[in-house]
Scaffold this active site. Structure first.
Site, short mmCIF file in Angstrom:
data_model
loop_
_atom_site.label_atom_id
_atom_site.label_comp_id
_atom_site.label_asym_id
_atom_site.label_seq_id
_atom_site.Cartn_x
_atom_site.Cartn_y
_atom_site.Cartn_z
N GLY A 199 58.62 52.83 46.76
CA GLY A 199 59.91 52.49 47.35
C GLY A 199 60.44 53.59 48.25
CB ALA A 200 58.72 56.26 50.04
NE ARG A 249 58.72 44.89 49.18
CZ ARG A 249 59.61 43.90 49.14
NH1 ARG A 249 59.20 42.64 49.16
NH2 ARG A 249 60.89 44.16 49.10
CB SER A 263 70.55 51.33 36.81
OG SER A 263 71.88 50.92 37.07
CE1 TYR A 272 68.79 46.92 39.29
CE2 TYR A 272 70.94 47.31 38.31
CZ TYR A 272 69.86 47.76 39.04
OH TYR A 272 69.82 49.06 39.48
CG PHE A 294 71.46 48.66 44.91
CD1 PHE A 294 70.35 48.60 44.10
CD2 PHE A 294 72.65 48.11 44.45
CE1 PHE A 294 70.41 47.99 42.85
CE2 PHE A 294 72.72 47.49 43.20
CZ PHE A 294 71.60 47.43 42.41
#
Length: 258
Positions: A16-17, A41, A144, A157, A194
């Site tokens: 997820g960079a 992606r 989180s 989530y 986000f």
């Protein structure tokens, strides 16, 4: 003098960079002299990041963590010197929607489970043997505050982030004697992409959570990740839970008949 670890020896694998915490962490480690493998992606974002950080410091892999076979292939093909990974930042994750449980889109729930749970465990499981073989390292998971404090509309989530927390704590025990540390990072209100992802590109909805307040930034979270991984090897930070100063634990949600 307190001896921190030398970040110039870090080789950090980041999922997820392409934005947010992952991109900020990549910049932080390279600024300190380390090397990163940046995955995600969106190839265009990865190319931009590599151009910014330099190909000698940043190796990029277009990759979806939900695709186990692709993960296995990509990890096996990482070239030297980037193959000497000693930090894994399992950062890829997302929230989708904020509807009540009875009204939510099941596809959204499945995507969150596939990314936040399956993608995370693929990442960690595939990279752990290499860390152990090379004498140790550090696994950082991205949880989180939702994993501890659930909220309306955040059912799946929050559940996925509770999984992340307990997965990190559990593998700490599995890794006793292997010189591999594990830290779960648990951010609260942070202004990144986000919310834009959660609300599927709706700018107005995405901006609303941050209106009238001062949220944390991706750089704030990246600095916490960096700090935990630079402490001496005999020190393990189990978790770091962060909230913006303007955020706190809310009151109980009580329904009252009128």
């Amino acid at each position: 003098m307190y001896q921190l670890l030398d970040p110039s020896r870090f080789v950090v694998f980041i999922t997820g960079a392409t934005s947010g915490f992952g991109a900020a962490a990549a910049r932080r480690y390279v600024a300190a002299g380390g090397k990163v493998i940046a995955t995600g992606r969106r190839r265009d974002r990865l190319v931009e990041l590599q151009a910014e950080l330099g190909a000698e410091n940043c190796h990029i892999i277009e990759l979806d963590v939900r695709d186990r076979a692709a993960m296995e292939k990509a990890i096996a093909a990482i070239p030297a010197p980037f193959d000497q990974i000693n930090i894994v930042l399992a950062n890829a994750g997302l929230a989708l929607g904020l509807q009540p449980a009875a009204e939510t889109d099941l596809d959204d729930w499945q995507t969150m489970i596939d990314t936040n749970v399956s993608g995370l465990v693929y990442t960690v499981r595939l990279l752990l043997p290499g860390l152990i073989a090379r004498g140790g390292g550090h696994v950082v998971t991205l949880g989180s505050v939702a994993g501890e404090y659930a909220y309306p509309g955040g059912s799946v989530y929050a559940a996925t982030k509770a999984f992340v927390k307990h997965f990190a704590l559990a593998i700490r025990s599995d890794l006793q004697g292997k010189n591999v540390r594990v830290t779960d990072i648990e951010p609260g209100l942070t202004e990144t992409e986000f919310s834009l992802v959660r609300f599927k590109g709706d700018d107005a909805k995405a901006a609303k959570p941050y209106q009238g307040t001062k949220a944390m930034t991706a750089d704030d979270i990246a600095e916490s990740i960096y700090w935990a991984t630079t402490l001496p090897a005999h020190v393990n930070i189990n978790k770091i839970q962060l909230m913006a100063t303007t955020q706190a634990i809310g009151a109980f949600d009580i329904h009252r008949e009128h």
